[in-house]
Structures are given as structure tokens and as C-alpha cells.
Design a protein around this motif. Structure first.
Motif, PDB file in Angstrom:
ATOM      1  N   PHE A   1       0.837  -1.201   0.000  1.00  0.00           N
ATOM      2  CA  PHE A   1       0.000   0.000   0.000  1.00  0.00           C
ATOM      3  C   PHE A   1       0.870   1.248   0.000  1.00  0.00           C
ATOM      4  O   PHE A   1       0.619   2.197  -0.754  1.00  0.00           O
ATOM      5  CB  PHE A   1      -0.916  -0.007   1.222  1.00  0.00           C
ATOM      6  N   TRP A   2       1.907   1.263   0.838  1.00  0.00           N
ATOM      7  CA  TRP A   2       2.795   2.422   0.877  1.00  0.00           C
ATOM      8  C   TRP A   2       3.562   2.575  -0.430  1.00  0.00           C
ATOM      9  O   TRP A   2       3.755   3.694  -0.915  1.00  0.00           O
ATOM     10  CB  TRP A   2       3.759   2.309   2.070  1.00  0.00           C
ATOM     11  N   GLU A   3       3.967   1.458  -1.018  1.00  0.00           N
ATOM     12  CA  GLU A   3       4.679   1.512  -2.294  1.00  0.00           C
ATOM     13  C   GLU A   3       3.798   2.101  -3.395  1.00  0.00           C
ATOM     14  O   GLU A   3       4.274   2.872  -4.245  1.00  0.00           O
ATOM     15  CB  GLU A   3       5.122   0.094  -2.678  1.00  0.00           C
ATOM     16  N   GLN A   4       2.519   1.756  -3.381  1.00  0.00           N
ATOM     17  CA  GLN A   4       1.597   2.189  -4.433  1.00  0.00           C
ATOM     18  C   GLN A   4       0.920   3.523  -4.137  1.00  0.00           C
ATOM     19  O   GLN A   4       0.190   4.042  -4.982  1.00  0.00           O
ATOM     20  CB  GLN A   4       0.527   1.119  -4.656  1.00  0.00           C
ATOM     21  N   PHE A   5       1.176   4.093  -2.957  1.00  0.00           N
ATOM     22  CA  PHE A   5       0.466   5.315  -2.570  1.00  0.00           C
ATOM     23  C   PHE A   5       0.634   6.452  -3.587  1.00  0.00           C
ATOM     24  O   PHE A   5      -0.362   7.110  -3.928  1.00  0.00           O
ATOM     25  CB  PHE A   5       0.911   5.781  -1.182  1.00  0.00           C
ATOM     26  N   PRO A   6       1.838   6.752  -4.081  1.00  0.00           N
ATOM     27  CA  PRO A   6       1.948   7.843  -5.067  1.00  0.00           C
ATOM     28  C   PRO A   6       1.062   7.618  -6.288  1.00  0.00           C
ATOM     29  O   PRO A   6       0.465   8.562  -6.822  1.00  0.00           O
ATOM     30  CB  PRO A   6       3.438   7.839  -5.427  1.00  0.00           C
ATOM     31  N   TYR A   7       0.966   6.357  -6.739  1.00  0.00           N
ATOM     32  CA  TYR A   7       0.111   6.050  -7.889  1.00  0.00           C
ATOM     33  C   TYR A   7      -1.359   6.242  -7.536  1.00  0.00           C
ATOM     34  O   TYR A   7      -2.111   6.866  -8.298  1.00  0.00           O
ATOM     35  CB  TYR A   7       0.368   4.612  -8.346  1.00  0.00           C
ATOM     36  N   ILE A   8      -1.769   5.727  -6.387  1.00  0.00           N
ATOM     37  CA  ILE A   8      -3.160   5.882  -5.950  1.00  0.00           C
ATOM     38  C   ILE A   8      -3.509   7.365  -5.857  1.00  0.00           C
ATOM     39  O   ILE A   8      -4.547   7.816  -6.337  1.00  0.00           O
ATOM     40  CB  ILE A   8      -3.390   5.200  -4.588  1.00  0.00           C
ATOM     41  N   ARG A   9      -2.627   8.126  -5.246  1.00  0.00           N
ATOM     42  CA  ARG A   9      -2.861   9.561  -5.055  1.00  0.00           C
ATOM     43  C   ARG A   9      -2.989  10.301  -6.382  1.00  0.00           C
ATOM     44  O   ARG A   9      -3.725  11.283  -6.488  1.00  0.00           O
ATOM     45  CB  ARG A   9      -1.711  10.160  -4.233  1.00  0.00           C
ATOM     46  N   SER A  10      -2.282   9.783  -7.398  1.00  0.00           N
ATOM     47  CA  SER A  10      -2.277  10.475  -8.694  1.00  0.00           C
ATOM     48  C   SER A  10      -3.566  10.280  -9.480  1.00  0.00           C
ATOM     49  O   SER A  10      -3.836  11.045 -10.412  1.00  0.00           O
ATOM     50  CB  SER A  10      -1.088   9.997  -9.540  1.00  0.00           C
ATOM     51  N   ILE A  11      -4.371   9.253  -9.132  1.00  0.00           N
ATOM     52  CA  ILE A  11      -5.540   8.970  -9.967  1.00  0.00           C
ATOM     53  C   ILE A  11      -6.880   9.187  -9.269  1.00  0.00           C
ATOM     54  O   ILE A  11      -7.903   9.246  -9.937  1.00  0.00           O
ATOM     55  CB  ILE A  11      -5.492   7.533 -10.530  1.00  0.00           C
ATOM     56  N   VAL A  12      -6.894   9.284  -7.943  1.00  0.00           N
ATOM     57  CA  VAL A  12      -8.175   9.474  -7.249  1.00  0.00           C
ATOM     58  C   VAL A  12      -8.332  10.919  -6.805  1.00  0.00           C
ATOM     59  O   VAL A  12      -7.358  11.654  -6.687  1.00  0.00           O
ATOM     60  CB  VAL A  12      -8.323   8.522  -6.033  1.00  0.00           C
TER      61      VAL A  12
END
Length: 404
Positions: free
Chosen positions: A209-220
């Protein structure tokens, strides 16, 4: 499975004929574990074969693909490769039947094709009377090809269908991994965005989850991100926090969790404090020279929930770096005011001493090095110069002169 008198071919011959009724029965079979994995796979392959029938009735392709999806979700992972999806994708009739059943059938097929995301879909064919195969394209094939290859987006209902099944099947990480590698893939981006708009977003282990956070933040959206962080605050455990390392903390996470308020992530922020306090004084000069991820975490912590490092530990390496910048011996690639921000990590009671030490010990300052220092720590330089003699040995560059 059902006894010696049972027809071993019953499920693969009869269920594909009546997929709507079969689905209801299979859901019960799944709960009661009445079929073996081999029987499930045989049934799924029979359904895919039925989807290639030129005389398939309207609505049946979607129902048959539902059975294939149900099979995929039920069987163990190593059996999924026995589902003969590739064979179906070679047939033009398969796509025409898919097109007759609309968007939902296409979404189910995309769910099944998640291992093929971004790949080029081969042209389908049909068998001619003379035994040769000829190209057999269709509007449905062209549309699905665009979706799979990333050029065509999904509509909301399609994205929601895939998102829900991906979460239920615990395959959300596969979609996220591909999406972060190819952020321009329209369909995948929409699916992942929809995953995190669900009341219960995907269950991910926290390192991922922490690894993917920048990606998640960029799309939601900002509102969705806040809701997601609140949900995950309830999922994170003391064990997750105890294993946290500085290198695990993604950019923007401290800021985003602090903005939630209500103490949702207080334990996390306390752990970050502990990690920053645990860094040896001798390590800080190299961290600051490199402006590496450790410094990024410190800066973000200072700008969110705050951080006060041990003045006796952090003060000396901080002064060393500033002196190096002023003397032109150290060049930092950092944002404007970066060293001013780092100064706030040291208790204000030490600031006067820092200013005095710099006034008394700095040397070798040139107009060029002073200009660099003014970019990195203008407030510090102003306080060092206050009530003291000039700290520059050469005349300052024109853009810094008062009479310029």
C-alpha cells in the motif's frame, strides 16, 4: 463427485445450454464445494467453446463468461492456466457473440484477460468450407482490442464490475501493478480508480500500500483519497507500524494523513518521529548533502505533524552543511528554503547559538556561494547577518546589492 451413476459429462454438456440456471446452481455448488477444480475448469472450457457457436442466442455470451469468471475465482491459482481463453480469442464468432451482449460481456472478458493487459490482440479467424482459416474481424473485436491495448476507456458500469470482482478475487494488486507501470492505459486507470471508490477498497498489505500510494494519489480525487486513508487507518496494525522503515514512507503520505485530523494516523507519525530520532549524528551530513529520501521524509514531517530532533545531535551536522554551502564547497540540489525548513527541526532555543557559530566560524564566502545560500536558507542568512559584520569576503553579485 456425485456418485458412480452420475454422468461424468453432465456439467460440461448441459450447463452451457442453460447458463442462467446453471449460474444459480453453481453459486451454491461453490459454497458447498461440490465440484473439484478439474470439474470447474472442464465446465469453464465448455462455456468458452459454446461462446464460439455461430448460433448462440442473445444474452448467453455474458452468462457463459460469468461462469468462466466464477471458475477463475474459485479454483486454485495453478489451475487457472488450464482455462482455454486463448483458444476463444482466436475465433471471430466469439467476439461477435460478445458484441451482441454489450458492455457487461466485454467487461467480464477484460477481467479474464488481465494477464494480457497492454498486449496486442491477434486478429480472429473463421474456418472456411475448404478447411482454411480467413480473417474474421468485427466491430466488437475492434472495440475490445482498443480496451485491452489501452487506447479505449471503459464506461463507469464496466469499471465497477471489474473493480468489484478484482477486490473479491483479491487480484487488485495485479491491476495496480500494471497501472503504475503504464499510467496511460485508460481502462486500467479507470478500474483502479473505481476500486478505491468502493465502500471497502482493496485489502493490500501495508508495504505494498505504501509503495503504491503515489500512484493511488495520482488517480483518485482528494475526497476519495481521504476516505481511503480513513479505511486503511482502521486496518493498519501495531505490527505493521513496528516494521516501518524510513525507506517505506512514500512522498506525500505524511502530509495526506496529517490533513485527515482526528488522530487517524497518530501512531504512524509517532513511529516516524522515532525513526528520525534514531538516525546517528554522523549520518546526517551525507543525508543532507544528497537531499535523499531520508531528508524528504524529515522535511515532510516538519511541514505536517512537526518534528523536533535532538539539538545536540542534529545541530552540529546542520551547521557543517550550511558552512559548506556558504564556502562554496557543497552544492545542494534542493528546493528554495530547504535549509530554512530543516532548521525548524532544531528547538528554537538553539537558534541563537547556531547564528553566532556561523558568524564566528564561516569563511571563504563568495558572491556566488552567498547567492546559493540565499536560495536555500534566506531566513537563516538574514539572522546570521543581523547585528554582525558582513559574512561575504567578495562583493555580492549585482542582483543581491541593495543599490542594484
Amino acid at each position: 463427485m456425485f456418485g458412480e451413476d452420475a454422468d461424468p459429462d453432465y456439467f460440461e454438456t448441459e450447463f452451457p445450454k442453460y447458463p442462467m440456471l446453471a449460474l444459480k446452481a453453481l453459486i451454491q455448488f461453490k459454497e458447498c464445494k461440490l465440484l473439484t477444480d478439474d470439474e470447474w475448469v472442464t465446465l469453464a472450457n465448455a462455456c468458452l467453446s459454446e461462446c464460439k457457436d455461430e448460433e448462440l442466442g442473445e444474452g448467453k455470451a455474458k452468462q457463459l463468461l460469468e461462469i468462466v469468471v466464477l471458475t477463475w475465482q474459485h479454483v486454485v491459482e495453478k489451475k487457472r492456466s488450464d482455462i482455454e481463453l486463448d483458444e476463444a480469442l482466436k475465433e471471430g464468432a466469439f467476439f461477435r457473440n460478445l458484441g451482441d451482449d454489450g458492455e457487461e460481456a466485454q467487461a467480464l472478458l477484460l477481467f479474464l484477460c488481465r494477464e494480457k493487459l497492454g498486449e496486442t490482440l491477434p486478429n480472429p479467424t473463421k474456418l472456411q468450407a475448404n478447411g482454411t482459416k480467413a480473417a474474421d474481424s468485427s466491430d466488437a473485436y475492434v472495440k475490445f482490442k482498443g480496451i485491452l491495448e489501452g487506447d479505449t476507456d471503459l464506461i463507469a458500469s464496466q469499471a465497477r464490475l471489474i473493480a468489484v470482482r478484482a477486490i473479491d478475487g483479491r487480484t487488485a494488486s495485479r491491476w495496480m501493478k500494471y497501472g503504475s507501470q503504464d499510467p496511460e492505459h485508460k481502462a486500467v486507470r479507470t478500474v483502479v480508480e473505481n476500486m478505491f471508490e468502493q465502500v471497502s477498497p482493496p485489502y493490500l498489505n501495508f508495504p505494498y500500500f505504501w509503495e503504491q500510494f503515489p500512484y493511488i494519489r495520482s488517480i483518485v480525487s482528494t475526497a476519495t483519497l481521504s476516505d481511503v486513508l480513513k479505511v486503511y487507518a482502521g486496518r493498519v496494525t501495531e505490527d505493521d507500524i513496528s516494521k516501518l522503515e524510513i525507506s517505506d514512507i512514500p512522498s506525500g503520505f505524511l502530509e495526506a494523513t496529517h490533513e485527515l485530523g482526528d488522530g487517524h494516523w497518530d501512531t504512524f507519525h509517532s513511529k516516524v518521529d522515532e525513526l528520525l530520532h534514531g538516525i546517528d549524528a554522523s549520518a546526517w551530513p551525507e543525508h543532507i548533502k544528497a537531499m535523499d529520501p531520508t531528508v524528504d521524509v524529515l522535511v515532510e514531517k516538519l511541514g505536517s505533524s512537526g518534528c523536533k530532533l535532538d539539538g545536540g545531535i542534529f545541530r552540529a551536522p546542520y551547521i557543517e552543511i550550511v558552512k559548506g554551502v556558504l564556502a562554496g564547497k557543497i552544492e545542494l540540489e534542493a528546493n528554495e528554503g530547504a535549509l530554512d525548513t530543516l532548521l525548524t527541526a532544531i528547538d528554537e532555543k538553539y537558534h541563537e547559538e547556531i547564528w553566532r557559530t556561523l558568524r564566528e566560524t564561516v569563511s571563504g564566502v563568495t558572491g556566488s556561494s552567498l547567492a546559493d545560500a540565499m536560495r536555500l536558507c534566506p531566513k537563516l542568512i538574514a539572522n546570521v547577518a543581523q547585528n554582525g559584520s558582513s559574512i561575504v569576503s567578495d562583493a555580492p553579485p549585482p542582483h543581491l546589492r541593495r543599490d542594484a
